[in-house]
Scaffold this active site. Structure first.
Site, short mmCIF file in Angstrom:
data_model
loop_
_atom_site.label_atom_id
_atom_site.label_comp_id
_atom_site.label_asym_id
_atom_site.label_seq_id
_atom_site.Cartn_x
_atom_site.Cartn_y
_atom_site.Cartn_z
N GLY A 255 0.03 7.85 -3.87
CA GLY A 255 -1.03 7.28 -4.70
C GLY A 255 -1.00 5.76 -4.61
NE ARG A 256 -4.02 1.58 -4.35
CZ ARG A 256 -4.51 2.19 -3.28
NH1 ARG A 256 -3.78 3.07 -2.63
NH2 ARG A 256 -5.74 1.92 -2.85
CD GLU A 285 1.72 -0.97 -0.77
OE1 GLU A 285 0.69 -1.33 -0.18
OE2 GLU A 285 1.87 0.16 -1.23
CG HIS A 303 -0.43 1.64 1.37
ND1 HIS A 303 -0.74 0.94 0.23
CD2 HIS A 303 -1.36 2.62 1.45
CE1 HIS A 303 -1.82 1.47 -0.34
NE2 HIS A 303 -2.21 2.48 0.39
#
Lengths: 340, 340
Positions: A255-256, A285, A303
């Protein structure tokens, strides 16, 4: 709200080559989909490239974008209330990616601005990544690969057998949208039992619903985070939830990063409160907590759950289709529901 | 063939504690299942541990094993024609693992000796490993993990996007037994198209059959090797087959290393004739060709597709069930078909 410039463009076919007649599309910073397909966007739109201007963003928008009706954004572009206040003609924000957490959705709602994303273009590949990360952690695949490359096997060094068999395990999916349902479909084929947590129960879904994520964690061997980042989901996975998942549990996040409290995850992993983690996303990130580099039971990817060429192409097509639908007064393809 | 000693034991219940009355079970070298469950085997059998004797194997067998009717073996124990000739009473060879390529099956057939294996105990976990390896190669998971741990991401070093999307890909399964069918079930859920190659077409299987593995390779994006090692399958996957798979193709091997011609695989990988490989098995374990250590598109695991605690336990139960069936004159559970 429709001024002369936007009126002129919305009346025209999008196929025209005359830049003056093309509808304006504002881009604050170029995302990957835009960068890869810039020439195709250029054929359809008169591009307003804010990042190329030496002017301040405030000056650029008030000088050049007062009639701009559409903005293209990516996961690196915050669209704040302040930016929205400088764009009086804005009607649609087209995101080339899935997550819209950098957009002030409340302000968009207030101003009647639609937001679209390209989520469906990514969901199958992100689901593949979620399962790939789970298998990589459960079967210790990158750890095995390191062991062989370091000549541990040929030197007959000890390598612990894995202890996690997938079949019969109970997997909790957090966020049961496009990605979550694709993950469920895949893991059913491995003989896993599926349950889920979501903002609300979905009657069409045959799996058991847990209103509280901590209860889902307690009852599951694996948690897979597939939800959007919102004020409600930020740091939803904290140390209490991880402790509930337990010392044999595995967590996967596609997800995040900020849905998990990253410091608490690091603590849980280092003190073996959970068995392992597969992480494609992080809070800050491209920075990843250094402590994770020392852990064999963690698998890290940058990611890029959905970074395939086909996905880039599909995300471009979907983003373009949303913009074309808007400028043709047709229904948007993938509008974000802002009142769900 | 039934002499006094074996007659005495076969008439008795296996539950007795008196070692003299228990049926003999010969072990040449201890495999992992035996080592983990030795005390349980000891309760049911009078164990003849050849590897503990200072005598030569020839002398040991001719002195102590002339009435032995059962032998327990593992994937590290060759059972040659010579060994069989020293065991005149032998009726059954119980393998604690899946592959029986170290057993002279032709000689067993000639002597009417049954062979059982514990294949079904392993097949689901090996299928999980096959899919895990495919995802690891296709999504570059170990390569991504290396890149992050080497601080490539935080230093903004380039990392190529992956190019392999699973959905819609055509997967060729070589050997459609227990493992192959489990692999097919899993990959269907990812949206892959399945075809297979096998000794002969299986009417009950709904997928397209290719009698020649080179034709299967030519028509597929992925080859997954799940078959047994036999004289027919040794080096079946050679450079011609790999060239047919092509520069975008991925090969996964969870069968036996020697089914692939390993030197030709190394050449194909180094010259990018295929896109990548996921390998759990090798020709000369635990040695892996050094050239593979330099390749980012290869994922290596140390022949432990099925090394979970649950699998060890299941393999023990199945091996024991075969031995008990034999000594109770009941049908064997998983006899190898030697005339298929």
């Amino acid at each position: 709200m429709v001024n002369q410039s936007s009126k002129a463009t919305s009346d025209q076919s999008l196929g025209r080559q005359n830049v003056e007649e093309l509808p304006q599309l504002l881009i604050l910073h170029p995302g990957p989909i835009f960068s890869m397909h810039e020439s195709l966007f250029e054929k359809k739109f008169s591009l307003l490239k804010a990042w190329e201007s030496p002017e301040s963003i405030h000056h650029f928008l008030t000088t050049h974008a007062q009639s701009t009706r559409a903005i293209l954004c990516s996961s690196v572009t915050p669209i704040t209330a302040e930016i929205l206040s400088l764009l009086p003609s804005l009607c649609v924000i087209a995101c080339e990616n899935t997550g819209v957490e950098l957009i002030d959705l409340m302000e968009c709602r207030k101003r009647g601005i639609y937001v679209t994303n390209a989520g469906p273009a990514f969901s199958q590949d992100v689901a593949d990544m979620a399962v790939g990360l789970l298998l990589a952690v459960a079967m210790r695949i990158p750890a095995s690969d390191r062991y062989i490359r370091a000549r541990g096997w040929s030197d007959h060094q000890c390598f612990p057998p894995r202890t996690f068999k997938l079949r019969g395990k109970h997997v909790g999916i957090v966020g049961f949208g496009n990605i979550g349902s694709e993950v469920a479909k895949r893991l059913e084929a491995f003989g896993c039992k599926i349950s889920y947590n979501s903002r609300k129960q979905k009657p069409s879904i045959p799996y058991e619903f847990y209103p509280q994520v901590i209860d889902l964690a307690y009852n599951c061997n694996v948690l897979i985070i597939c939800c959007a980042l919102t004020d409600q989901t930020r740091h939803m996975i904290n140390r209490d939830v991880l402790k509930s998942l337990g010392e044999n549990g595995i967590i996967v996040n596609v997800g995040r990063g900020s849905i998990i409290h990253e410091r608490e995850l690091v603590t849980s992993l280092m003190s073996r409160e959970i068995a392992g983690a597969g992480l494609d996303v992080f809070e800050n990130e491209p920075n990843v907590p250094n402590e994770l580099f020392e852990l064999d039971n963690v698998v890290l990817t940058p990611h890029r759950g959905a970074f395939t060429e086909e996905v880039f192409s599909n995300a471009f097509k979907l983003t373009m289709a949303n913009l074309e639908a808007f400028f043709s007064n047709k229904p948007l393809i993938t509008a974000i529901k802002q009142y769900d």
